[in-house]
Design an enzyme around this catalytic site. Sequence first.
Site, mmCIF file in Angstrom:
data_model
loop_
_atom_site.group_PDB
_atom_site.id
_atom_site.type_symbol
_atom_site.label_atom_id
_atom_site.label_comp_id
_atom_site.label_asym_id
_atom_site.label_seq_id
_atom_site.Cartn_x
_atom_site.Cartn_y
_atom_site.Cartn_z
ATOM 1 N N ASP A 209 25.452 -8.188 51.030
ATOM 2 C CA ASP A 209 25.920 -9.202 49.672
ATOM 3 C C ASP A 209 28.006 -10.295 49.179
ATOM 4 O OD1 ASP A 209 25.491 -8.991 46.437
ATOM 5 O OD2 ASP A 209 27.243 -8.110 46.660
ATOM 6 N N GLU A 251 22.930 -2.286 68.971
ATOM 7 C CA GLU A 251 22.599 -1.209 69.864
ATOM 8 C C GLU A 251 21.331 -0.455 69.762
ATOM 9 O OE1 GLU A 251 24.852 2.131 68.613
ATOM 10 O OE2 GLU A 251 26.982 0.906 69.087
HETATM 11 C C1 GLC Z 1 25.438 -10.928 44.748
HETATM 12 C C2 GLC Z 1 24.319 -10.739 44.555
HETATM 13 C C3 GLC Z 1 24.825 -10.486 42.854
HETATM 14 C C4 GLC Z 1 25.839 -9.803 42.727
HETATM 15 C C5 GLC Z 1 27.117 -9.935 43.170
HETATM 16 C C6 GLC Z 1 27.872 -8.864 43.253
HETATM 17 O O1 GLC Z 1 25.722 -12.443 44.411
HETATM 18 O O2 GLC Z 1 23.298 -11.577 44.734
HETATM 19 O O3 GLC Z 1 23.835 -9.906 42.535
HETATM 20 O O4 GLC Z 1 25.999 -9.556 40.847
HETATM 21 O O5 GLC Z 1 26.657 -10.593 44.607
HETATM 22 O O6 GLC Z 1 27.998 -7.764 43.783
#
Ligand code: GLC
Length: 539
Positions: A209, A251
């Site tokens: 993310d 790994e």
């Molecule tokens: C990313 C995710 C989104 C989230 C953001 C904060 O963009 O796809 O859904 O709100 O990160 O974690």
Amino acid sequence: MGQQSPPDRSDWWRDAAIYQVYPRSFADGNGDGTGDLAGVRARLPYLAELGVDAVWFNPWYPSPMADGGYDVADYRGVEPLFGTLEEAELLITEALELGIRTVVDVVPNHVSDQHPWFKAALAAGPGSPERELFHFKQGRGEHGEIPPNDWVSEFGGCPWTRIEDGSWYLHLFATQQPDLNWAHPLVRSEHEEILRFWFDRGAAGVRIDSAALLAKDPELPDFVKGTDPHPYTDREELHAIYRSWRAIADEYPGTRILVGEVWLPDAERFARYLRPDELHTAFNFDFLARPWDAAALRESIDSTLALHAPVGAPATWVLCNHDVTRTVTRYGRRDTRFDFAAKRWGTPTDPALGLRRARAAALLSLALPGAVYLYQGEELGLPEVENLPLDRLQDPMHFRSGGTDPGRDGCRVPLPWSGDRPPYGFSQDSTAEPWLPQPADWAPLTVAAQSADPESMLSLYRSALELRRTEAALHGDKFEWLPSAGEVLAFRRGDLLCLVNFGAEPAPLPEHRTLLLASGPLSGPALLPTDTAVWLRVA
Ligand code: GLC
């Protein structure tokens, strides 16, 4: 591992079809109106029949749900609303028995304000080692009442929140998502352990993310216009972090992949994350954001292939996800681009036009070389739900915009499985109210209704995914544009041609041996109508 485990192809990810499950909205196994892992386990045969190679799950960890689970309180557990860790382990195994690999979502940029580290940091007070795991700062102004810098939250508004002792903490997203300090060795080692935790449980990969935001300029300076990138984006330190992650992934047997959520306008900077010892792939947001326009999409395809080739990484093709407007709705608008800043209530759309284009877009993206991501409901042609009652909205993006941005709830409405009224088989117990209300007119869009209809969007996706698997021409990198008239995109992969007509007039089909698949009816035996795509065999 069961009998039907996927063949041990170490390069499975290079041309995989990866289906994105938003657990809260996929299927509800315990009848409480919220999707869960029991629901996913019960529906695994659906995913196997659809023909996907892997599933990426949006976060399933314990979370107060301030940002739909992207506010993680415990990276080694499962949110009780969704089930238990044991169920997640069973799910990973059962999916693999059906030939489906599991990719989990990791959220390294920030934690929940209910994460033990943040609670300890608040309790420990200014200057404590606990606070060094985050970005705590004194404010500016005579009494420290002005935030430490001029940054703006990714969700709008100020990314700094002041706490009782007068200090401020940084959160690039919602207030409940304090950013971690990635210059701290404990933050790094903790995330390396989290990777191992899920790889040990059989995860075939992680989706990372906000992958380009973790590292910050240590001075946390103001953003000076013209000095891109921003002090919190795309910093050099990130590459060392992902190299260490790659070493961990390597790994493990069977190729565990790292997939980055990297939103960067600069293609060359983007490609640097995909060097052979860093991430395996990253989402193609350029393609996702392009309008329904032959020249624009051709340019995106060309630049995508050109930027991936030197680093040896496969391209990815993405039409939508849990953050953006659903394709059917977007393609039915006058302006068919996607842009977070431009999302507004009441933008008119023509659903029939949008659906026709979304069907053609499916055949276009599924024919391109590389991996493809499908967001749950895309295969059903679900529209964005744009009339959710205001008091049911949950997305902080909506609230932090002061209500001008509709937010992302409209693409997260629970899936319709069967029946003629809500919850359309989403919940086992048909009296349970889904966490977001489903439209009253979704009966024709259910999996059951579409399975029975050879012309449905679901049937189109099933057929296209099957051909993608069985047609050797669609494997590997080969790709060649063909000359085409007007607003037609035409390309060849081995003995297979893909044509998409974006123009207003029907376009003649080239000579071919077999029409393998069409996104809609042809205007005559050899005429491709507007907003329609075909796959042809030529030799
Ligand atoms: C990313 C995710 C989104 C989230 C953001 C904060 O963009 O796809 O859904 O709100 O990160 O974690």
